[in-house]
Write a protein that holds these residues in place. Structure first.
Motif, PDB file in Angstrom:
ATOM      1  N   ASN A   1       0.969  -1.169  -0.331  1.00 13.29           N
ATOM      2  CA  ASN A   1       0.176   0.029  -0.144  1.00 13.29           C
ATOM      3  C   ASN A   1       1.029   1.656   0.160  1.00 13.29           C
ATOM      4  OD1 ASN A   1      -2.525  -1.120   0.059  1.00 13.29           O
ATOM      5  ND2 ASN A   1      -2.607  -1.361   2.610  1.00 13.29           N
ATOM      6  N   ASP A   2       2.206   1.415   0.981  1.00 11.56           N
ATOM      7  CA  ASP A   2       2.782   2.555   0.369  1.00 11.56           C
ATOM      8  C   ASP A   2       4.596   1.915   0.510  1.00 11.56           C
ATOM      9  OD1 ASP A   2       3.806   0.590   2.414  1.00 11.56           O
ATOM     10  OD2 ASP A   2       3.968   1.761   3.850  1.00 11.56           O
ATOM     11  N   ASN A   3       5.068   2.762  -0.695  1.00 15.07           N
ATOM     12  CA  ASN A   3       6.811   2.419  -0.701  1.00 15.07           C
ATOM     13  C   ASN A   3       7.536   2.529   0.172  1.00 15.07           C
ATOM     14  OD1 ASN A   3       5.744   3.154  -3.097  1.00 15.07           O
ATOM     15  ND2 ASN A   3       5.736   5.318  -2.708  1.00 15.07           N
ATOM     16  N   ALA A   4       6.474   1.373   1.221  1.00 17.97           N
ATOM     17  CA  ALA A   4       7.704   1.246   2.164  1.00 17.97           C
ATOM     18  C   ALA A   4       9.080  -0.244   1.668  1.00 17.97           C
ATOM     19  CB  ALA A   4       7.276   0.329   3.404  1.00 17.97           C
ATOM     20  N   ILE A   5       9.005  -0.745   0.546  1.00 19.31           N
ATOM     21  CA  ILE A   5       9.341  -2.100  -0.314  1.00 19.31           C
ATOM     22  C   ILE A   5      10.993  -1.098  -1.245  1.00 19.31           C
ATOM     23  CG2 ILE A   5       9.658  -3.550  -1.698  1.00 19.31           C
ATOM     24  CD1 ILE A   5       7.410  -4.015  -0.808  1.00 19.31           C
ATOM     25  N   ASP A   6      12.148  -1.348  -0.790  1.00 15.38           N
ATOM     26  CA  ASP A   6      13.299  -1.351  -1.840  1.00 15.38           C
ATOM     27  C   ASP A   6      13.605  -2.221  -2.572  1.00 15.38           C
ATOM     28  OD1 ASP A   6      14.865  -0.111  -3.335  1.00 15.38           O
ATOM     29  OD2 ASP A   6      16.383  -0.244  -1.061  1.00 15.38           O
ATOM     30  N   VAL A   7      12.608  -2.362  -4.217  1.00 11.54           N
ATOM     31  CA  VAL A   7      12.840  -2.980  -5.141  1.00 11.54           C
ATOM     32  C   VAL A   7      14.981  -3.666  -5.254  1.00 11.54           C
ATOM     33  CG1 VAL A   7      12.272  -3.735  -6.885  1.00 11.54           C
ATOM     34  CG2 VAL A   7       9.911  -2.344  -5.226  1.00 11.54           C
ATOM     35  N   SER A   8      15.195  -2.473  -5.465  1.00 11.96           N
ATOM     36  CA  SER A   8      16.231  -2.763  -5.895  1.00 11.96           C
ATOM     37  C   SER A   8      17.066  -3.475  -4.770  1.00 11.96           C
ATOM     38  CB  SER A   8      17.206  -1.158  -5.902  1.00 11.96           C
ATOM     39  OG  SER A   8      17.502  -0.373  -4.598  1.00 11.96           O
ATOM     40  N   LYS A   9      17.029  -3.258  -3.727  1.00 10.57           N
ATOM     41  CA  LYS A   9      17.630  -4.813  -2.684  1.00 10.57           C
ATOM     42  C   LYS A   9      17.362  -5.841  -3.111  1.00 10.57           C
ATOM     43  CE  LYS A   9      18.870  -1.811   1.379  1.00 10.57           C
ATOM     44  NZ  LYS A   9      18.356  -1.502   2.702  1.00 10.57           N
ATOM     45  N   ILE A  10      15.964  -5.994  -3.266  1.00 17.56           N
ATOM     46  CA  ILE A  10      15.511  -7.322  -3.104  1.00 17.56           C
ATOM     47  C   ILE A  10      15.836  -8.075  -4.794  1.00 17.56           C
ATOM     48  CG2 ILE A  10      13.434  -8.608  -3.979  1.00 17.56           C
ATOM     49  CD1 ILE A  10      11.694  -6.070  -1.831  1.00 17.56           C
ATOM     50  N   LYS A  11      16.297  -6.969  -5.705  1.00 13.65           N
ATOM     51  CA  LYS A  11      16.805  -7.516  -7.150  1.00 13.65           C
ATOM     52  C   LYS A  11      18.403  -8.303  -6.889  1.00 13.65           C
ATOM     53  CE  LYS A  11      16.379  -4.440  -9.384  1.00 13.65           C
ATOM     54  NZ  LYS A  11      15.934  -2.901 -10.893  1.00 13.65           N
ATOM     55  N   ILE A  12      19.097  -7.007  -6.190  1.00 13.37           N
ATOM     56  CA  ILE A  12      20.182  -7.414  -5.343  1.00 13.37           C
ATOM     57  C   ILE A  12      20.729  -8.780  -4.851  1.00 13.37           C
ATOM     58  CG2 ILE A  12      22.621  -6.958  -3.853  1.00 13.37           C
ATOM     59  CD1 ILE A  12      21.492  -3.776  -4.749  1.00 13.37           C
ATOM     60  N   THR A  13      19.429  -9.135  -3.684  1.00 12.47           N
ATOM     61  CA  THR A  13      19.395 -10.414  -3.023  1.00 12.47           C
ATOM     62  C   THR A  13      19.112 -11.277  -4.000  1.00 12.47           C
ATOM     63  OG1 THR A  13      19.091  -9.009  -0.991  1.00 12.47           O
ATOM     64  CG2 THR A  13      18.761 -11.398  -0.945  1.00 12.47           C
ATOM     65  N   LEU A  14      18.358 -11.108  -4.936  1.00 12.54           N
ATOM     66  CA  LEU A  14      18.274 -12.516  -5.751  1.00 12.54           C
ATOM     67  C   LEU A  14      18.830 -12.955  -6.261  1.00 12.54           C
ATOM     68  CD1 LEU A  14      14.108 -11.339  -6.656  1.00 12.54           C
ATOM     69  CD2 LEU A  14      15.256 -13.231  -5.082  1.00 12.54           C
ATOM     70  N   ASN A  15      19.875 -11.645  -7.126  1.00 13.93           N
ATOM     71  CA  ASN A  15      21.372 -11.883  -7.893  1.00 13.93           C
ATOM     72  C   ASN A  15      22.196 -12.479  -7.123  1.00 13.93           C
ATOM     73  OD1 ASN A  15      20.503 -11.129 -10.949  1.00 13.93           O
ATOM     74  ND2 ASN A  15      20.983  -9.415 -10.349  1.00 13.93           N
ATOM     75  N   THR A  16      21.903 -13.218  -5.689  1.00 14.02           N
ATOM     76  CA  THR A  16      23.499 -13.549  -5.172  1.00 14.02           C
ATOM     77  C   THR A  16      22.536 -15.271  -5.477  1.00 14.02           C
ATOM     78  OG1 THR A  16      21.796 -13.640  -3.213  1.00 14.02           O
ATOM     79  CG2 THR A  16      23.180 -12.132  -3.525  1.00 14.02           C
ATOM     80  N   ILE A  17      21.447 -15.575  -5.426  1.00 11.44           N
ATOM     81  CA  ILE A  17      21.204 -16.751  -5.770  1.00 11.44           C
ATOM     82  C   ILE A  17      22.080 -17.324  -6.970  1.00 11.44           C
ATOM     83  CG2 ILE A  17      19.026 -18.645  -6.388  1.00 11.44           C
ATOM     84  CD1 ILE A  17      17.727 -17.108  -4.699  1.00 11.44           C
ATOM     85  N   ASP A  18      22.613 -18.946  -7.071  1.00 14.23           N
ATOM     86  CA  ASP A  18      23.425 -18.833  -7.976  1.00 14.23           C
ATOM     87  C   ASP A  18      22.615 -19.173  -9.225  1.00 14.23           C
ATOM     88  OD1 ASP A  18      25.602 -19.114  -6.582  1.00 14.23           O
ATOM     89  OD2 ASP A  18      25.743 -20.623  -5.886  1.00 14.23           O
ATOM     90  N   SER A  19      21.547 -19.939  -8.745  1.00 11.74           N
ATOM     91  CA  SER A  19      21.205 -20.543  -9.989  1.00 11.74           C
ATOM     92  C   SER A  19      20.034 -19.656 -10.861  1.00 11.74           C
ATOM     93  CB  SER A  19      19.760 -21.469  -9.670  1.00 11.74           C
ATOM     94  OG  SER A  19      20.740 -22.834  -9.262  1.00 11.74           O
ATOM     95  N   ILE A  20      20.333 -18.043 -10.875  1.00 13.27           N
ATOM     96  CA  ILE A  20      18.979 -17.569 -11.554  1.00 13.27           C
ATOM     97  C   ILE A  20      20.321 -16.361 -12.016  1.00 13.27           C
ATOM     98  CG2 ILE A  20      18.117 -15.114 -10.572  1.00 13.27           C
ATOM     99  CD1 ILE A  20      16.841 -16.625  -8.227  1.00 13.27           C
TER     100      ILE A  20
END
Length: 162
Positions: free
Chosen positions: A124-143
């Motif tokens: 509902n608000d902008n409390a999410i940092d999408v760039s951090k989520i993307k960086i975290t997902l990129n650390t997964i080896d198979s992605i």
């Protein structure tokens, strides 16, 4: 008598972020790795996303988690699936129902055919940092690749309503 106007633009707001994920992992393994790296607990949803096309119908797997503390819904959705067209055999026998036709690829969002999964984050608000989520997902080896999808480019937005 007062005249009331309704602004339909208020109902057209997009209150979610969509992240495309390219990977060769199965859906349950991807959900497991995402759960390990992000503070969420995705689990298989009983409600699969059903799409009907002229060749038949198919279901896309969905993993869901609701963060009640931050009021955020997380959905991991499969983008690619196959529909098997049934062959029409001239002779019907005991084993005729075992023959499946040619598989047809079906996409949840056809304009993003190369994406294997989408992570839809509703808030509902902008409390999410999408760039951090993307960086975290990129650390997964198979992605191999993770990127944010511009919601204005999506022509089949109705497929994301569930």
């Amino acid at each position: 008598m007062a005249i009331h106007k309704l602004d339909l633009g208020e109902f057209d707001e997009i209150d979610y972020h969509l992240i495309a994920i390219h990977t060769s992992l199965e859906d349950y393994r991807l959900a497991f790795f995402i759960n390990q790296n992000l503070p969420i607990n995705l689990s298989m949803s009983k409600d699969e996303i059903q799409i009907n096309i002229k060749e038949g119908e198919t279901n896309f797997s969905r993993f869901y988690y609701y963060d009640s503390e931050n009021e955020i819904s997380w959905n991991l959705i499969q983008n690619k699936n196959e529909v098997f067209q049934q062959k029409k055999d001239a002779d019907q026998n005991l084993f005729s129902n075992l023959t499946q036709g040619i598989p047809t690829k079906v996409y949840l969002l056809p304009e993003f055919k190369k994406a294997d999964f989408f992570l839809k984050i509703e808030h509902n608000d902008n409390a999410i940092d999408v760039s951090k989520i993307k960086i975290t997902l990129n650390t997964i080896d198979s992605i191999s690749t993770v990127y944010t999808v511009d919601t204005n480019q999506i022509r089949s937005k109705n497929n994301l309503i569930f």
